[in-house]
Design a protein around this motif. Structure first.
Motif, mmCIF file in Angstrom:
data_model
loop_
_atom_site.group_PDB
_atom_site.id
_atom_site.type_symbol
_atom_site.label_atom_id
_atom_site.label_comp_id
_atom_site.label_asym_id
_atom_site.label_seq_id
_atom_site.Cartn_x
_atom_site.Cartn_y
_atom_site.Cartn_z
ATOM 1 N N HIS A 28 5.096 88.886 -80.052
ATOM 2 C CA HIS A 28 5.269 89.847 -78.967
ATOM 3 C C HIS A 28 3.980 90.641 -78.726
ATOM 4 C CE1 HIS A 28 7.202 92.761 -76.347
ATOM 5 N NE2 HIS A 28 6.702 93.734 -77.103
ATOM 6 N N ARG A 29 3.359 91.048 -79.832
ATOM 7 C CA ARG A 29 2.141 91.856 -79.694
ATOM 8 C C ARG A 29 0.995 91.048 -79.088
ATOM 9 N NH1 ARG A 29 0.006 96.123 -77.988
ATOM 10 N NH2 ARG A 29 -2.007 96.648 -78.920
ATOM 11 N N LEU A 30 0.921 89.758 -79.464
ATOM 12 C CA LEU A 30 -0.147 88.919 -78.930
ATOM 13 C C LEU A 30 -0.011 88.770 -77.422
ATOM 14 C CD1 LEU A 30 -2.550 87.044 -79.350
ATOM 15 C CD2 LEU A 30 -0.927 85.193 -79.802
ATOM 16 N N ALA A 31 1.229 88.482 -76.960
ATOM 17 C CA ALA A 31 1.431 88.341 -75.519
ATOM 18 C C ALA A 31 1.140 89.646 -74.795
ATOM 19 C CB ALA A 31 2.864 87.881 -75.243
ATOM 20 N N ALA A 32 1.610 90.772 -75.406
ATOM 21 C CA ALA A 32 1.359 92.071 -74.772
ATOM 22 C C ALA A 32 -0.124 92.392 -74.750
ATOM 23 C CB ALA A 32 2.136 93.162 -75.509
ATOM 24 N N ALA A 33 -0.814 92.054 -75.852
ATOM 25 C CA ALA A 33 -2.247 92.350 -75.922
ATOM 26 C C ALA A 33 -3.031 91.529 -74.897
ATOM 27 C CB ALA A 33 -2.779 92.084 -77.328
ATOM 28 N N LEU A 34 -2.659 90.248 -74.752
ATOM 29 C CA LEU A 34 -3.359 89.421 -73.767
ATOM 30 C C LEU A 34 -3.132 89.954 -72.353
ATOM 31 C CD1 LEU A 34 -2.648 85.843 -75.173
ATOM 32 C CD2 LEU A 34 -4.822 87.069 -75.178
ATOM 33 N N GLU A 35 -1.875 90.336 -72.063
ATOM 34 C CA GLU A 35 -1.598 90.885 -70.737
ATOM 35 C C GLU A 35 -2.301 92.222 -70.532
ATOM 36 O OE1 GLU A 35 2.232 92.206 -67.980
ATOM 37 O OE2 GLU A 35 2.521 90.989 -69.782
ATOM 38 N N GLU A 36 -2.318 93.051 -71.571
ATOM 39 C CA GLU A 36 -2.986 94.349 -71.465
ATOM 40 C C GLU A 36 -4.488 94.176 -71.243
ATOM 41 O OE1 GLU A 36 -2.255 96.804 -74.847
ATOM 42 O OE2 GLU A 36 -3.679 98.349 -74.219
ATOM 43 N N LYS A 37 -5.066 93.193 -71.961
ATOM 44 C CA LYS A 37 -6.501 92.944 -71.778
ATOM 45 C C LYS A 37 -6.791 92.436 -70.370
ATOM 46 C CE LYS A 37 -10.787 92.355 -72.849
ATOM 47 N NZ LYS A 37 -11.695 93.505 -72.920
ATOM 48 N N ALA A 38 -5.913 91.539 -69.882
ATOM 49 C CA ALA A 38 -6.115 91.036 -68.524
ATOM 50 C C ALA A 38 -6.000 92.160 -67.505
ATOM 51 C CB ALA A 38 -5.100 89.926 -68.232
ATOM 52 N N ALA A 39 -4.995 93.061 -67.711
ATOM 53 C CA ALA A 39 -4.839 94.188 -66.782
ATOM 54 C C ALA A 39 -6.039 95.122 -66.851
ATOM 55 C CB ALA A 39 -3.548 94.952 -67.109
ATOM 56 N N GLU A 40 -6.565 95.347 -68.054
ATOM 57 C CA GLU A 40 -7.719 96.230 -68.199
ATOM 58 C C GLU A 40 -8.948 95.647 -67.489
ATOM 59 O OE1 GLU A 40 -8.556 97.132 -72.246
ATOM 60 O OE2 GLU A 40 -10.511 98.041 -71.804
ATOM 61 N N ASP A 41 -9.149 94.319 -67.692
ATOM 62 C CA ASP A 41 -10.283 93.675 -67.020
ATOM 63 C C ASP A 41 -10.120 93.711 -65.507
ATOM 64 O OD1 ASP A 41 -10.704 91.054 -69.538
ATOM 65 O OD2 ASP A 41 -11.347 93.154 -69.474
ATOM 66 N N LEU A 42 -8.867 93.494 -65.057
ATOM 67 C CA LEU A 42 -8.643 93.459 -63.611
ATOM 68 C C LEU A 42 -8.805 94.848 -62.993
ATOM 69 C CD1 LEU A 42 -7.925 91.336 -61.502
ATOM 70 C CD2 LEU A 42 -5.539 92.011 -61.721
ATOM 71 N N SER A 43 -8.478 95.900 -63.763
ATOM 72 C CA SER A 43 -8.644 97.258 -63.234
ATOM 73 C C SER A 43 -10.107 97.595 -63.005
ATOM 74 C CB SER A 43 -8.023 98.276 -64.208
ATOM 75 O OG SER A 43 -6.627 98.079 -64.317
ATOM 76 N N LEU A 44 -11.001 96.865 -63.692
ATOM 77 C CA LEU A 44 -12.432 97.098 -63.497
ATOM 78 C C LEU A 44 -12.971 96.374 -62.266
ATOM 79 C CD1 LEU A 44 -13.680 96.757 -67.196
ATOM 80 C CD2 LEU A 44 -13.244 98.854 -65.921
ATOM 81 N N ALA A 45 -12.177 95.433 -61.732
ATOM 82 C CA ALA A 45 -12.662 94.650 -60.597
ATOM 83 C C ALA A 45 -13.008 95.519 -59.399
ATOM 84 C CB ALA A 45 -11.635 93.583 -60.225
ATOM 85 N N PRO A 46 -12.166 96.529 -59.009
ATOM 86 C CA PRO A 46 -12.567 97.382 -57.875
ATOM 87 C C PRO A 46 -13.892 98.105 -58.108
ATOM 88 C CG PRO A 46 -10.218 97.622 -58.289
ATOM 89 C CD PRO A 46 -10.767 96.807 -59.415
ATOM 90 N N ARG A 47 -14.194 98.469 -59.361
ATOM 91 C CA ARG A 47 -15.497 99.093 -59.626
ATOM 92 C C ARG A 47 -16.630 98.104 -59.398
ATOM 93 N NH1 ARG A 47 -14.624 102.290 -65.346
ATOM 94 N NH2 ARG A 47 -12.590 103.205 -64.890
ATOM 95 N N VAL A 48 -16.403 96.860 -59.875
ATOM 96 C CA VAL A 48 -17.417 95.822 -59.630
ATOM 97 C C VAL A 48 -17.623 95.648 -58.129
ATOM 98 C CG1 VAL A 48 -17.977 93.385 -59.949
ATOM 99 C CG2 VAL A 48 -16.903 94.681 -61.803
ATOM 100 N N LEU A 49 -16.502 95.652 -57.376
ATOM 101 C CA LEU A 49 -16.603 95.527 -55.916
ATOM 102 C C LEU A 49 -17.407 96.678 -55.320
ATOM 103 C CD1 LEU A 49 -15.716 94.361 -53.163
ATOM 104 C CD2 LEU A 49 -13.652 95.770 -53.365
ATOM 105 N N ALA A 50 -17.086 97.929 -55.780
ATOM 106 C CA ALA A 50 -17.784 99.087 -55.222
ATOM 107 C C ALA A 50 -19.279 99.027 -55.532
ATOM 108 C CB ALA A 50 -17.175 100.372 -55.770
ATOM 109 N N ASP A 51 -19.609 98.657 -56.784
ATOM 110 C CA ASP A 51 -21.025 98.569 -57.157
ATOM 111 C C ASP A 51 -21.745 97.492 -56.353
ATOM 112 O OD1 ASP A 51 -20.402 99.203 -60.695
ATOM 113 O OD2 ASP A 51 -20.574 100.556 -58.967
ATOM 114 N N ARG A 52 -21.064 96.336 -56.191
ATOM 115 C CA ARG A 52 -21.701 95.250 -55.432
ATOM 116 C C ARG A 52 -21.862 95.638 -53.966
ATOM 117 N NH1 ARG A 52 -23.071 90.051 -55.245
ATOM 118 N NH2 ARG A 52 -22.576 88.823 -53.376
#
Length: 581
Positions: A28-52
């Motif tokens: 359970h923790r592995l699946a949650a951690a993978l999803e949490e990591k994906a969500a964290e990385d995706l939340s940074l995408a708008p910043r990458v967009l703004a910087d670009r």
């Protein structure tokens, strides 16, 4: 149940009880951690967009300025040669995916899309905007700059680039996600997705908040989506990750974990069976001897065993109980001897402490009687003689009077220390702290060089609930300590201020300050940082006692600027009506 079966069952139960919950929790923790990591990385995408976008906008503005400031373009527009102007704009340097824009002085578009009148007016006023344009299912980034010559408006020029599938693919590579470029009313204009997945994802993510990864379901698949807005109502970017693809590794890990757990369980069962068989029989024999030992039978016989490890344990058990019997006898004898020694030690410690206290008190009284009273009386006689001989010198007589007063105060202090059980009254119960401070300052300046400065400031109308001689003794002690701490000289401030019904007297020096480890003990009796010749540690102790006896408080600290010590005397203020009466 035999010992062997119990051991095997215990091994199985422990493995199952430990591995199954842990495995489920890890899964359970592995699946949650993978999803949490994906969500964290995706939340940074708008910043990458703004910087670009910021970097791209800056680059386009530079290219627009280069085009607008091209001498060939300016010369062609001055001649009103549209063809030459277009050719000059085409030859001006710009980005690979950028197309030129040219508008003449009359607002007519000669190349590229025509900017709005408001945008042209802003450009004409000196602004160089970078804006998004949405038209015919395309979102473009437009940067224009004014073309001027000697203050004359010739038009505007710049570059425009499209947010197309190429840009979407670039953003997808930077953010490791699928990208959808949305125009007005969330209409897709470019994307790395297509078909049903694109339409369903855009519909599911229509009301997503900016810069926040959110789980959505589209086309029967789970997605993490985040939106980044470039221009409200004009263009935004939708970033998405397929959760099923992100978590594809979890089933493989589950299979590996199950196989590993099965192998570990089989190996543990085999090993437990072997060990249980070897331990069961000799251990039962040893357990019998241990039971008799627990009952107090230190001489119970031990059976011999063919297992070397158990035989060693049996021999060690026999040696242990024999030594234990001997130690118990020795311990009983030692307890009796220790009780006698403890009683003698307590008596000796009490006697030593009593002698130390008597010795310290005797040395203190002898020093005070011999080193203060007799020399004070002799010096006073000398000063009286000196005073009579300088009767015509008013300043010398004033200095002599100050010295005689101080000697009398020292004599009175010595008398109080000689007879601690019969403290002498101090007479008056209130004083003018500023007047007392002036006397102390005048006394401290006698014999001091110009390097020492004593500054007085504060209220001259306040009256404090303390005898003048007591306050004078406290201030003399603090001023003298500050003077000694500053060494060759320095500035010593005495500040007096009223705070409601309290009077605060602050003494600040510019010496090295007080060691933090010594601050808690600074008012302890006989505690001093000076040599035995300079002090015995009673000055601050006596000063604190005088202030506390008057209902006040004396505290010590280092200055806020770390350049010296700070002593504060807090006393009860005497109301004006009481002072006047």
């Amino acid at each position: 149940m035999t010992l062997g079966r119990a051991l095997i069952g215990l091994v199985v139960a422990v493995l199952l009880a430990g591995s199954v919950p842990v495995g489920l929790a890890l899964d359970h923790r592995l699946a949650a951690a993978l999803e949490e990591k994906a969500a964290e990385d995706l939340s940074l995408a708008p910043r990458v967009l703004a910087d670009r976008f910021d970097a791209s906008a800056s680059m386009q503005m530079m290219h627009a300025k280069d085009v607008a400031q091209s001498p060939a373009v300016i010369e062609a527009l001055l001649k009103d040669d549209a063809e030459a102007a277009r050719a000059a704009v085409e030859e001006a340097p710009r980005g690979l995916l950028e197309t030129p824009v040219l508008v003449d002085a009359q607002g007519v578009s000669r190349m590229g899309p025509r900017p709005s009148d408001a945008l042209l007016e802003a450009t004409r006023s000196g602004a160089m905007p970078v804006v998004l344009l949405a038209e015919e299912g395309v979102v473009r980034v437009l940067a224009i700059a004014p073309i001027e010559s000697d203050g004359r408006w010739l038009g505007a020029a710049g570059v425009v680039s499209a947010l197309d599938d190429t840009e979407a693919a670039t953003l997808a590579g930077l953010t490791r996600s699928d990208v959808v470029v949305l125009g007005p009313r969330d209409v897709p204009v470019a994307s790395t997705l297509s078909g049903e997945a694109l339409s369903a994802l855009v519909a599911a993510a229509r009301d997503l908040p900016d810069s926040q990864a959110t789980r959505v379901v589209a086309a029967g698949r789970r997605w993490l989506a985040a939106r980044g807005t470039l221009s409200e109502g004009t263009a935004s970017i939708l970033f998405a990750r397929d959760l099923d693809r992100e978590l594809a590794v979890v089933p493989d890990l589950r299979r590996v974990a199950l196989v590993s757990m099965g192998l570990a369980l089989g190996f543990a069962l085999l090993l437990g069976t072997l060990v249980a068989g070897r331990l069961a029989r000799p251990v039962r024999a040893l357990a019998t001897a241990a039971d008799r030992f627990a009952a107090g039978d230190l001489g119970a016989p031990l059976e011999r065993s063919g297992v070397s490890e158990v035989l060693h344990v049996a021999d060690a058990f026999d040696v242990m109980r024999q030594r234990l019997a001997a130690r118990m006898r020795e311990l009983e004898e030692a307890n009796h001897a220790l009780e006698d020694r403890q009683e003698r030690l307590a008596l000796l410690q009490s006697e030593v402490l009593q002698r130390d206290r008597l010795s310290a008190a005797g040395r203190l009284l002898t020093q005070l009687a011999h080193e203060i009273r007799n020399p004070v009386a002799s010096v006073r006689n000398c000063l009286e003689l000196l005073r009579r001989r300088v009767r015509d010198d008013a300043e010398a007589r004033e200095v002599a009077d100050l010295a005689i007063d101080e000697l009398l105060r020292m004599h009175e202090l010595a008398e109080q220390m000689m007879d601690l059980n019969r403290p002498r009254g101090l007479g008056a119960t209130e004083c003018d702290p500023m007047e007392v401070a002036r006397q102390v300052a005048a006394l401290a300046q006698v014999g001091a060089d110009d390097a020492l400065q004593i500054r007085l400031e504060g209220s001259t109308r306040a009256r404090a609930a303390i005898a003048p001689e007591a306050l004078k003794q406290v201030l003399v002690n603090l001023v003298q300590n500050g003077r000694e701490a500053m060494g060759e000289g320095g500035v010593l401030d005495v500040r007096i201020e009223e705070r409601g019904d309290r009077i605060l007297i602050t003494v600040l020096d510019t010496g090295p300050g007080i060691d933090e480890t010594e601050l808690p003990r600074i008012f302890d009796p006989f505690f001093t940082t000076k040599t035995s010749v300079q002090g015995v540690g009673l000055g601050l102790f006596t000063a604190e006692g005088l202030v506390r006896g008057a209902g006040g408080r004396l505290t010590a600290a280092n200055r806020d600027d770390a350049h010296g010590a700070r002593f504060e005397i807090e006393l009860q203020a005497v109301p004006a009506t009481v002072a006047a009466s």
